[in-house]
Design a protein around this motif. Structure first.
Motif, PDB file in Angstrom:
ATOM      1  N   VAL A  36      16.569  56.975  24.996  1.00 36.58           N
ATOM      2  CA  VAL A  36      15.722  55.886  25.928  1.00 36.58           C
ATOM      3  C   VAL A  36      16.819  54.711  26.485  1.00 36.58           C
ATOM      4  O   VAL A  36      17.506  54.055  25.479  1.00 36.58           O
ATOM      5  N   CYS A  37      17.166  54.638  27.452  1.00 40.88           N
ATOM      6  CA  CYS A  37      17.885  53.417  28.192  1.00 40.88           C
ATOM      7  C   CYS A  37      17.011  52.677  28.577  1.00 40.88           C
ATOM      8  O   CYS A  37      16.036  52.471  29.450  1.00 40.88           O
ATOM      9  N   VAL A  38      17.240  51.376  27.884  1.00 36.68           N
ATOM     10  CA  VAL A  38      16.387  50.183  28.022  1.00 36.68           C
ATOM     11  C   VAL A  38      17.467  49.197  28.873  1.00 36.68           C
ATOM     12  O   VAL A  38      16.792  48.200  29.610  1.00 36.68           O
ATOM     13  N   LYS A  39      18.427  49.438  29.208  1.00 38.36           N
ATOM     14  CA  LYS A  39      19.474  48.663  30.100  1.00 38.36           C
ATOM     15  C   LYS A  39      20.591  49.524  30.536  1.00 38.36           C
ATOM     16  O   LYS A  39      21.217  50.243  30.014  1.00 38.36           O
ATOM     17  N   GLY A  40      21.220  48.886  31.722  1.00 35.84           N
ATOM     18  CA  GLY A  40      22.283  49.608  32.287  1.00 35.84           C
ATOM     19  C   GLY A  40      22.106  51.215  32.819  1.00 35.84           C
ATOM     20  O   GLY A  40      20.900  51.363  33.073  1.00 35.84           O
ATOM     21  N   SER A  41      23.016  51.738  32.773  1.00 38.72           N
ATOM     22  CA  SER A  41      22.838  53.259  33.741  1.00 38.72           C
ATOM     23  C   SER A  41      23.792  54.075  32.860  1.00 38.72           C
ATOM     24  O   SER A  41      24.792  54.019  32.133  1.00 38.72           O
ATOM     25  N   GLY A  42      23.663  55.458  33.177  1.00 38.91           N
ATOM     26  CA  GLY A  42      24.595  56.764  32.695  1.00 38.91           C
ATOM     27  C   GLY A  42      24.149  57.917  33.450  1.00 38.91           C
ATOM     28  O   GLY A  42      23.459  57.651  34.384  1.00 38.91           O
ATOM     29  N   TRP A  43      24.218  58.916  32.842  1.00 38.37           N
ATOM     30  CA  TRP A  43      24.026  60.207  33.201  1.00 38.37           C
ATOM     31  C   TRP A  43      23.913  61.060  32.151  1.00 38.37           C
ATOM     32  O   TRP A  43      24.178  61.044  31.133  1.00 38.37           O
ATOM     33  N   CYS A  44      23.387  62.291  32.304  1.00 41.57           N
ATOM     34  CA  CYS A  44      23.104  63.560  31.437  1.00 41.57           C
ATOM     35  C   CYS A  44      23.349  64.933  32.349  1.00 41.57           C
ATOM     36  O   CYS A  44      23.160  64.866  33.542  1.00 41.57           O
ATOM     37  N   SER A  45      23.975  65.843  31.851  1.00 38.67           N
ATOM     38  CA  SER A  45      24.221  67.026  32.285  1.00 38.67           C
ATOM     39  C   SER A  45      23.762  68.199  31.489  1.00 38.67           C
ATOM     40  O   SER A  45      24.159  68.276  30.137  1.00 38.67           O
ATOM     41  N   THR A  46      23.188  69.179  32.049  1.00 34.25           N
ATOM     42  CA  THR A  46      22.750  70.436  31.456  1.00 34.25           C
ATOM     43  C   THR A  46      23.044  71.599  32.292  1.00 34.25           C
ATOM     44  O   THR A  46      23.689  71.371  33.420  1.00 34.25           O
ATOM     45  N   ASP A  47      22.930  72.739  32.086  1.00 35.38           N
ATOM     46  CA  ASP A  47      22.992  74.045  32.854  1.00 35.38           C
ATOM     47  C   ASP A  47      22.490  73.767  34.275  1.00 35.38           C
ATOM     48  O   ASP A  47      22.811  74.524  35.218  1.00 35.38           O
TER      49      ASP A  47
END
Length: 288
Positions: free
Chosen positions: A61-72
């Protein structure tokens, strides 16, 4: 370079793998075990790549800031208020945005019922990111999991942590973030049914209120609630009838009217078809 942990102010608990294997064989915890959990504040350079899949579901769970995720299925952006749900047995990777690193609450879960639960909830690698309608409630549950996991690794603590994790998973499965106009309209229609149980309302009337065709409205309603409109309405009416039968001495005809049935004989037939007994026999049964 991405790092897995080691952030100032972090909290993290990793259950020893022999203890995980033991818990997965014990009554209660065999259904669900929290194997890892934590809190990473402003996790600069955080990231993980798992080309060899693990057997736990990963929930972040992202509560602040940002990012990414990658799957197939591709790469997905993650922002504050989003949850990542990565099913077990699937390669994946994720990481913080370099310019605006995320703050995370997270946990890993395993158990014999987990794959079926995730499938029923539609939690797949094809749609790993969701917007939460109530981030605070989800974070509170992860905080509860972390509290009990930090306390000790006894079966009692693992059971309480698993209970909080099941609650979290159930909320994620049923959660729908606000903002989808059609879904909001269906929610409002369902609330209208709940507020007008004793009134005669048909699908066409509800569809008109939602500004949808009756067929389209009916399809959306069933998709969202799992029941056709009239069956959902019948459930609401029968719940009202049971409440009145259990808590009042009202005549059956008055109970029928209060539950939306002008014809008490039709009400009695409907009631018996659902409950297996007549309203009078239901009232006479011992309960509580």
């Amino acid at each position: 370079m991405s790092i897995a942990d080691g952030f100032p102010g972090q909290r993290m608990l990793v259950l020893p793998r022999p203890r995980v294997r033991e818990a997965l064989q014990q009554p209660g915890t065999s259904h669900l075990v929290v194997t890892d959990c934590g809190y990473f504040p402003q996790a600069q350079s955080h990231g993980r790549t798992r080309s060899i899949p693990i057997q736990q579901a990963v929930i972040i769970v992202c509560v602040k800031g940002s990012g990414w995720c990658s799957t197939d299925a591709g790469r997905f952006a993650v922002a504050a208020g989003h949850v990542i749900i990565l099913p077990p047995g699937q390669a994946h990777s994720y990481g913080a945005n370099a310019d605006d690193p995320w703050t995370l609450w997270w946990l890993h879960v395993a158990g014999r019922d987990l794959p079926e639960f995730l499938a029923a909830a539609g939690m797949t690698e094809n749609a790993p990111v969701r917007t939460l309608s109530d981030v605070y409630r989800i974070v509170a549950l992860i905080g509860e999991v972390l509290h009990w996991m930090e306390r000790d690794t006894t079966t009692a603590s693992l059971l309480v942590a698993a209970g909080a994790a099941w609650h979290l998973l159930a909320l994620l499965a049923s959660d729908r973030a606000p903002g989808n106009e059609r879904s909001d309209s269906i929610d409002q229609a369902a609330q209208f049914l709940r507020d007008h149980i004793d009134e005669r309302i048909d699908v066409a009337q509800l569809a008109a209120l939602a500004q949808l065709s009756p067929s389209h409205f009916a399809a959306l309603f069933k998709k969202q609630f799992g029941y056709p409109v009239l069956q959902y309405q019948t459930q609401l009416r029968m719940a009202r009838a049971r409440e009145l039968l259990d808590t009042t001495n009202m005549a059956i005809s008055r109970v029928a009217a209060a539950a939306g049935y002008a014809d008490s004989f039709y009400f009695a037939r409907q009631f018996k078809s659902i409950h297996g007994v007549t309203p009078s026999r239901y009232r006479a049964q011992s309960k509580g």
